[in-house]
Structures are given as structure tokens and as C-alpha cells.
Design a protein around this motif. Structure first.
Motif, PDB file in Angstrom:
ATOM      1  N   GLN B 390       0.728  -1.247   0.130  1.00 13.22           N
ATOM      2  CA  GLN B 390      -0.158  -0.184  -0.127  1.00 13.22           C
ATOM      3  C   GLN B 390       0.690   1.252   0.129  1.00 13.22           C
ATOM      4  OE1 GLN B 390      -3.305   0.064  -0.501  1.00 13.22           O
ATOM      5  NE2 GLN B 390      -2.998  -2.617  -0.504  1.00 13.22           N
ATOM      6  N   LEU B 391       1.634   1.402  -1.004  1.00 11.77           N
ATOM      7  CA  LEU B 391       2.637   2.594  -0.972  1.00 11.77           C
ATOM      8  C   LEU B 391       1.841   3.521  -1.846  1.00 11.77           C
ATOM      9  CD1 LEU B 391       5.775   0.411  -1.543  1.00 11.77           C
ATOM     10  CD2 LEU B 391       5.191   1.485   0.618  1.00 11.77           C
ATOM     11  N   SER B 396       1.707  -3.076  -4.172  1.00 17.24           N
ATOM     12  CA  SER B 396       2.858  -3.902  -3.521  1.00 17.24           C
ATOM     13  C   SER B 396       4.049  -4.005  -4.063  1.00 17.24           C
ATOM     14  CB  SER B 396       2.270  -5.223  -3.097  1.00 17.24           C
ATOM     15  OG  SER B 396       2.033  -6.000  -3.977  1.00 17.24           O
ATOM     16  N   VAL B 397       5.126  -4.257  -3.685  1.00 14.44           N
ATOM     17  CA  VAL B 397       6.290  -4.796  -4.281  1.00 14.44           C
ATOM     18  C   VAL B 397       7.317  -5.583  -3.313  1.00 14.44           C
ATOM     19  CG1 VAL B 397       7.598  -2.389  -3.154  1.00 14.44           C
ATOM     20  CG2 VAL B 397       8.255  -3.695  -5.329  1.00 14.44           C
ATOM     21  N   ARG B 398       7.839  -6.392  -4.043  1.00 14.02           N
ATOM     22  CA  ARG B 398       8.851  -7.442  -3.263  1.00 14.02           C
ATOM     23  C   ARG B 398       9.970  -7.509  -4.024  1.00 14.02           C
ATOM     24  NH1 ARG B 398       7.003 -11.516  -0.359  1.00 14.02           N
ATOM     25  NH2 ARG B 398       8.369 -12.972  -1.413  1.00 14.02           N
ATOM     26  N   ILE B 399      11.189  -7.387  -3.669  1.00 16.62           N
ATOM     27  CA  ILE B 399      12.383  -7.320  -3.878  1.00 16.62           C
ATOM     28  C   ILE B 399      13.324  -8.070  -3.371  1.00 16.62           C
ATOM     29  CG2 ILE B 399      14.446  -6.035  -4.662  1.00 16.62           C
ATOM     30  CD1 ILE B 399      12.626  -3.562  -4.463  1.00 16.62           C
ATOM     31  N   TYR B 422       1.418  -0.539  -9.936  1.00 13.92           N
ATOM     32  CA  TYR B 422       2.119   0.568 -10.396  1.00 13.92           C
ATOM     33  C   TYR B 422       1.504   1.683 -11.189  1.00 13.92           C
ATOM     34  CZ  TYR B 422       6.264   3.499 -11.312  1.00 13.92           C
ATOM     35  OH  TYR B 422       7.185   4.466 -11.238  1.00 13.92           O
ATOM     36  N   ARG B 423       1.377   2.744 -10.481  1.00 17.49           N
ATOM     37  CA  ARG B 423       0.543   3.743 -11.267  1.00 17.49           C
ATOM     38  C   ARG B 423       1.464   4.604 -12.183  1.00 17.49           C
ATOM     39  NH1 ARG B 423      -4.624   5.530 -11.088  1.00 17.49           N
ATOM     40  NH2 ARG B 423      -4.570   4.126  -9.139  1.00 17.49           N
TER      41      ARG B 423
END
Lengths: 173, 609
Positions: B390-391, B396-399, B422-423
Motif C-alpha cells: 500500500q505504497l 505492493s512490491v517485493r524485491i 504501479y501507477r
């Protein structure tokens, strides 16, 4: 220089036992030859303070041997390198290397090892030689020195008086 | 003299020793924070090449640890901003290993890690020269993707700035023809000509007269006949040889002339490929539009990788015994001999780092394991994992990935990124004035799998774009091609893109596959073909007109050279005529071999013997 000689004379002329003065020189040799901030020098300091070693001789010797260390540096390095790379001692060094105190002592540094071994090897010979020289000095030269003009001047100085009072207190011996 | 004091032990000395040690420890406790702060600032500044500043450092002995407050590392190229700023860095260390001169950080917590924060004062060091904006612009240009031409080029304008291969060929052959003409002019002057023919005729006349002078005259005539025969024989050989040589040269020039006649077609093809919008060019338009954005991200990745990579280069740590080669150390320093460690550990190791990254989009939290320059000693690679939910502009993001430098000569680093929701907002895809394209908004799900092996980079980026709003073209655009392309691009609302990156970190190729190519082909493929055909025709006509005159001149020059051949033939005929004339009069027929007589030569006068 004059001050240094005067101090030396004051030490030699004092009533201090020759062995105490010699020990002062010998410990000064260890502390002076090896890097000052080494772990073993803490032990040297403890021994100098706890044993009845002549502190003036130690301080005087420390200055002299530290100066000599600079000149002897290549010998220390070579000596340390030979010691540390000696196959028969590898087991000992490896054990020490794996011990925290051993690592803290920096024994694996060629200068530390070389200078420590060098000074330890000379410890007893220097002690004996120094004792002999002090005894001979006191027997043959002391009377002449006491009468000398330089000594008269020095005895009248504040430095000597301070040294005497410290000596009486027990600090010098 | 009084007696020396008795006894070996000086008990008050023990007190002095304890006092001295305690004093040293106390001093250390008071000054160590300042010493550590200065050490970090000085060494950090030296390593980074720009100011490293620390608000405070706090060393604790029980447990052994260190806390750094507000660590600022200036960006070496942008002194008014920090490459990284850490609000608080807390670490606990293995005290026992520290005694053994090994910095083993069991756990490290980095709170408030930010990138690119603004500095109040410049962080440049005095001898630091920052890169000028010009050089930065140059770097941007190096990666620029350019659109192919989107309008029919003007053939005349093209020919004004382009050199035609045909003209160069014509010029070369023209010079060769001129040179040959000069050469043959000189050769003709040296070959038997009119003057020599007249002399032969005179000698033949003289021969006729000599036959009337009795036996002596007849004998003299025979010798003269033989002499004339030899001279004519030699002349004929010279002339034939010259004619043969000339014919060869002429044949070569004619072959080259034929090549020149085909050259305009090659010029047409070359310029057509260079200037015309081919259907293949249209197929690469998608790559051009999207490649710039992907290239920019890759460049950013390469920049960060280049910053991190040196710290993973192996230090001088050794797992086994090592004897330094340097045998002349600085005076008083000596060299350290390493021995085999029972439990080998690197000189520096962070076992676990908890990191909280404060980014513009929000907070990313993650962990990094086994940070050390001596992975070959530790035997474990550095691993990292970050995630955020919720950025801002990102659901969401996973690295995650690892930096495996255990094999020093074969490092292998990986990165896997999954981003969803991703907007995308106002991303210029083309800034070309005649066809600007801007992605106004959209949503992207992106997966990245990248690997760097040594200097070799390979990556695959897949992305699903949805809710796209693409704005393309100018309102007053009259070009039918760009109008068709704009319409096609504006109608796209979803798109799948796959980019494959290969090469090195400095030089890489991006191959992009997307539906964009198909859409553009369908929208404008036919139109492009027609435009290309029209341009080809126009170019053909213009080039033909431009080379017509020089070609005519070249043909004329070659015709002039052919005159030399005519002259040689004429001289050969003339010489043979003289010989024939000689034989017709019956002089020296026996002395002249049949082979040099003209064919069908009738018998003539016979010699008197």
C-alpha cells in the motif's frame, strides 16, 4: 643532553641497589624496543610498578631504547619474519592466532614479534652487564664524580632535590 | 649511604598501576565516541570522495555495540544532496572477535534510510570537482532512442547532402581514361608511323634501281631486301603487341563502364534504406517508444550496482595461512602474518541488517544477510529481501536476490522484483517534435528477473499495462502517417510488454516485444509501403538525372580512347601494304617468309637467282 647525563648520574650515585637500576633498564628495553601500545607492555608496566624497580632508570632507559628501536627496525622485522614463518613453530602460532588474547597481542606482526624476542633475549645479559658496570662505576668512578664540579652544580639544583625527596619516599627505588 | 629499601614487592605500585589503568579506561570511555565519530567521518569521506557527516556516535561496552545518529553521505556528483541519509544505525558486535581485530556485527538496524535528500550546505570536499551538467547531458544522449522518419523525404534535399557512389566511380574511371589517353599518345609517337612508312617506300624504290646495276647490284639488292624484311617484321610485331595491349585495357575500361551503369541503382537502394520509413522500421517503433524508459531504469540499476559492487570486492582476508609478499614494510609498522583460523571469519561481517527505507512512495522494509567483502571466507552469499504494501502509486512490491561473490573470479548477482499496481503518470515516450507521445496514465504489473555474471548482464522484464491513456501527435499535424500512428496509439488501453536485456552493464541491448508493433503495423503498414514506393521512384529519377551528364561525358571519353585502336589498326594495314607492294614487284619474295605475307598474295616478280 646535559640533563640526561645528570639524571643518569643521579640514578647511579643514589643508594639504589644495582639490580633495581638494571631491572629498570631491562624493562625499559622491552617497552622501548617493542611498539609502546602493545598488550605485553601493560604487563611490563605492572612489573615495573609492583616490583622494586628503579623508575628513573626505567624512564631514562625508555627514552634511549625507543630511539634505538627506530634504527633497529629492519632487524626486528627480519627477526620477526623468521620466527613467524618457522615451520616448527607454526602450530604454536596457529593456536595463538585462534585465541582472542593472542590476536590482541599482535604477536603475528613481524615488528612486535621481532622486537619482543630480541629484547627478551637480551634481557638477562643486559641485567648482568648493567649490574657489573654499576658496581665498577661505584667502586672506581663514583668518588671522583661526586667531587666533580658538574655534580656539585647538579646537587644544588632543584631537580636533584626533587629527585632526592622522591627517592626518600621510595619512588625512585 | 643509607641501606636500600628491602623487599621485592612495592605494594603501592599496584595501586598506581590500577589507578593508571582505570584512568586510561575512563579517558577511553569519554573520548571513544568522539574518536569513532571522527574516524567514520574521515575514512568515509576518503572512501566516498565527498563529505560523510555524523551527528553523534555512541559506543557501548556491555553489550559491545555502536549507535550512529544521522549519518549523511554526500552524493559525490551532486554536493547539495545526500546519496544516502540514515536516521539511526544501531549495531551489536561480537566483543571477543573485536579483541581479535575482527568487526563482526551480529545485528544491525538501519532506521529511516533515505536517498537523495537535500543538504543545507555543500558536501563537496575542496579538491573535488563535480561533473558539469554538460557531461551528464552527454550521458543521456548516449542512450537516446530516436524515432525513424515519419514523413516522405525530399529526394533533391537528400542528394544535396549525400555523396553518390556513382559519381565517385565516374570520376575515377574518367581519370583512368585520361591517363590511358596520355599513355597511348606517347606510345603511338614511339611506334612506326607515317615517317617510317615513307622511309620504307624510299628504300623499296632504291632497291628497284639497284637491280639494274648488274650482278653486284643484284647482290646488294638481296641484302637490302633482307634488311627491309627484318625491319618490317619488327614493326609489325611491335604494332601487333601494342594493339593487343590496348584491346585488353579497353576491355577492362568497358567492364568498369558497365559497372558504373549499374551504380545508380545501388545508390537508390542505399538512400532508400537510410531515409525511407520501411515496414521494418515501423515494426521497431514499439521498441523505440518503450526502450527509452526501460533503458533509463537499467541505467539507474547499473549506477547503484556500480556503487555497491566495489564493497563486495574481496579484501585482504584469507581463510588459511598467508605470508605477505611485501617484505619492506614502512618503518615501525611491520607486516601481519596470517595463520589458519579454526573458525574462519572475515575481517568485517554484518550477519543481519534490518533496513527501513524511506522512499518517496513510502516505507520499504527488508533484511540483508551476510554483508562482507570476504564471502569466500564466510562461504555464504549476501542475500537481501525487501517488501512494501500500500505504497504511494504502488499496491505492493517485493524485491529479493543475492550477491554471490564466493568465487572471486565468477561473481553472480541476482535480482527478482515483483511490483503490482504501479501507477504510471505522465511518462514521455517520444519527445520528437513531429510526433510527441506521452503516456498520461496507466497501471502496471511488473516482474523483473536480472542476473549479473561478472560484467555480463541478462535480464527479462515482463509487464502487463492496463487502463492506458496515451496521448500522441500534434493537433495541427497534417502528415497522414503520423496521424494514423497517433490514432492507433491513442486507442491502446492494455498492453503486454516483454523486454530482454543482454550485454554488459555499460553496453547492453534491449529487445522489446509488445503488441504495440502489431497495432502500428495494422494502422499504418500499407501507408508506409506506398510512401516508400513513391520515395523510391522519386529518388530513382533524381539520381538518374544527376548522373546522366557525367555518364555521357564518360562514354565520350571512352569513345575518344577507342580512336587509338583505329590508329594502331591503320598503321598495321599501312605496313602490310608496303610489304605487299614490295612483293608485288617481285622483290625478295623468297627471302620473305610466307607467314608475314598478306593472305591471298599473288605471285610477283621473281628474283633473278
Amino acid at each position: 643532553m646535559l640533563r640526561l647525563i645528570a639524571k643518569l648520574l643521579a640514578v647511579l650515585n643514589s643508594e639504589t641497589h644495582p639490580g633495581q637500576i638494571s631491572l629498570g633498564f631491562c624493562f625499559a628495553m622491552i617497552a622501548g624496543f617493542t611498539p609502546l601500545l602493545s598488550l605485553h607492555n601493560l604487563l611490563v608496566l605492572l612489573l615495573v610498578l609492583v616490583l622494586r624497580v628503579n623508575l628513573a632508570a626505567f624512564l631514562l632507559g625508555l627514552g634511549v631504547f625507543s630511539g634505538m628501536a627506530y634504527l633497529l627496525d629492519p632487524i626486528f622485522h627480519w627477526n620477526g619474519f623468521q620466527m613467524l614463518t618457522m615451520p616448527s613453530l607454526e602450530g604454536v602460532w596457529t593456536s595463538m592466532y585462534n585465541c582472542p588474547i593472542g590476536r590482541l597481542s599482535r604477536f603475528n606482526n613481524t615488528i612486535v614479534m621481532g622486537s619482543l624476542v630480541f629484547s627478551l633475549a637480551l634481557f638477562v645479559p643486559l641485567y648482568i652487564l648493567s649490574n657489573i658496570l654499576i658496581a665498577r662505576y661505584r667502586a672506581h668512578v663514583l668518588a671522583w664524580i661526586e667531587k666533580s664540579r658538574l655534580m656539585q652544580v647538579f646537587k644544588a639544583s632543584k631537580l636533584y632535590q626533587a629527585y632526592q625527596s622522591f627517592s626518600n619516599f621510595g619512588g625512585a627505588s | 649511604m643509607t641501606q636500600p629499601k628491602s623487599g621485592v614487592i612495592r605494594w603501592w605500585g599496584l595501586g598506581v598501576f590500577v589507578f593508571l589503568v582505570a584512568t586510561m579506561a575512563l579517558v577511553w570511555v569519554f573520548v571513544v565516541d568522539g574518536v569513532v565519530k571522527s574516524l567514520i567521518e574521515d575514512e568515509g569521506t576518503k572512501a566516498v570522495g565527498a563529505k560523510v557527516e555524523l551527528e553523534a556516535a555512541d559506543v557501548t561496552l556491555f553489550p559491545m555495540g555502536l549507535t550512529l545518529t544521522r549519518l549523511q553521505v554526500t552524493h559525490p556528483k551532486e554536493p547539495m544532496s545526500n546519496a544516502v541519509e540514515i536516521e539511526q544505525l544501531t549495531m551489536t558486535m561480537d566483543g571477543l572477535e573485536l579483541l581479535g581485530r575482527k568487526v563482526i556485527i551480529e545485528e544491525m538496524a538501519l532506521k529511516g534510510v533515505q536517498f537523495g535528500t537535500v543538504r543545507s550546505t555543500s558536501g563537496a570536499i575542496d579538491d573535488q570537482s563535480t561533473d558539469s551538467p554538460v557531461s551528464q547531458a552527454g550521458e543521456e544522449d548516449g542512450m537516446a532512442f530516436t524515432l525513424p522518419p515519419l514523413e516522405v523525404p525530399n529526394a533533391k534535399q537528400i542528394l544535396e547532402q549525400e555523396d553518390l557512389e556513382t559519381l565517385k566511380l565516374i570520376e575515377t574511371i574518367q581519370m583512368d581514361i585520361q591517363r590511358e589517353q596520355e599513355v597511348w599518345k606517347a606510345r603511338l609517337a614511339n611506334l612506326p608511323g607515317k615517317e617510317e612508312f615513307e622511309k620504307y617506300q624510299d628504300r623499296v624504290k632504291g632497291l628497284k634501281n639497284s637491280t639494274k646495276g648488274g650482278i653486284k647490284g643484284i647482290l646488294g639488292g638481296v641484302e637490302e631486301v633482307q634488311a627491309i624484311q627484318q625491319d618490317i617484321e619488327q614493326d609489325l610485331a611491335d604494332l601487333k603487341s601494342a594493339r593487343k595491349e590496348f584491346e585488353e585495357k579497353l576491355a577492362l575500361l568497358k567492364t568498369r563502364l558497365a559497372q558504373v551503369k549499374a551504380a545508380p541503382q545501388r545508390d537508390v537502394q542505399r538512400l532508400k534504406e537510410k531515409y525511407s520509413l520501411s515496414p521494418q522500421g515501423l515494426a521497431n517503433l514499439g521498441q523505440t517508444l518503450l526502450g527509452k524508459q526501460i533503458g533509463a531504469q537499467l541505467k539507474e540499476f547499473a549506477h547503484w550496482y556500480a556503487m555497491i559492487e566495489p564493497y563486495l570486492a574481496p579484501g585482504d582476508g584469507q581463510a588459511g595461512r598467508s605470508i605477505p609478499k611485501e617484505m619492506r614494510p614502512a618503518r615501525g609498522e611491520g607486516v601481519d602474518i596470517r595463520f589458519t583460523a579454526t573458525h574462519p571469519l572475515p575481517d568485517f561481517l554484518v550477519r543481519l541488517a534490518d533496513v527501513s527505507l524511506l522512499l518517496n512512495m513510502g516505507v520499504l522494509k527488508g533484511t540483508i544477510h551476510n554483508v562482507t567483502p570476504d564471502q569466500h571466507i564466510l562461504g555464504t552469499p549476501l542475500t537481501y529481501s525487501f517488501s512494501g504494501e500500500q505504497l504511494k502509486d504502488l499496491t505492493s512490491v517485493r524485491i529479493r536476490g543475492d550477491l554471490d561473490h564466493r568465487q572471486v573470479d565468477q561473481p553472480k548477482d541476482t535480482l527478482a522484483l515483483e511490483a503490482s499496481g504501479y501507477r504510471l503518470q505522465v511518462i514521455p515516450l517520444s519527445t520528437q517534435p513531429d510526433w510527441p507521445v506521452t503516456l498520461r496514465e496507466g497501471l502496471a504489473n511488473v516482474n523483473v528477473d536480472a542476473m549479473v555474471t561478472g560484467q555480463t548482464l541478462s535480464a527479462r522484464i515482463t509487464s502487463q499495462l492496463s487502463g492506458l491513456h496515451i496521448q500522441a501527435g500534434n493537433a495541427d499535424d497534417s502528415n497522414p502517417l503520423t496521424n494514423a500512428l497517433s490514432q492507433a496509439v491513442s486507442d491502446i488501453s492494455t498492453l503486454s510488454v516483454q523486454a530482454d536485456v543482454t550485454g554488459t552493464l555499460d553496453q547492453y541491448d534491449i529487445k522489446i516485444q509488445s503488441e504495440l508493433d502489431r497495432v502500428l503495423q495494422e494502422a499504418a503498414g500499407k501507408m508506409v509501403q506506398n510512401l516508400a514506393a513513391s520515395f523510391s521512384k522519386d529518388l530513382q529519377a533524381t539520381i538518374s538525372a544527376k548522373v546522366a551528364e557525367p555518364m555521357k561525358a564518360l562514354t565520350g571519353s571512352l569513345g575518344g580512347l577507342q580512336g587509338v585502336g583505329g590508329e594502331l589498326t591503320s598503321r598495321l594495314t599501312k605496313e602490310k601494304d608496303i610489304l605487299k607492294n614490295l612483293l608485288d614487284q617481285g622483290i625478295g619474295k623468297k627471302a620473305i617468309p610466307e607467314k608475314i605475307l598478306p593472305k591471298g598474295l599473288p605471285g610477283g616478280l621473281k628474283l633473278p637467282f
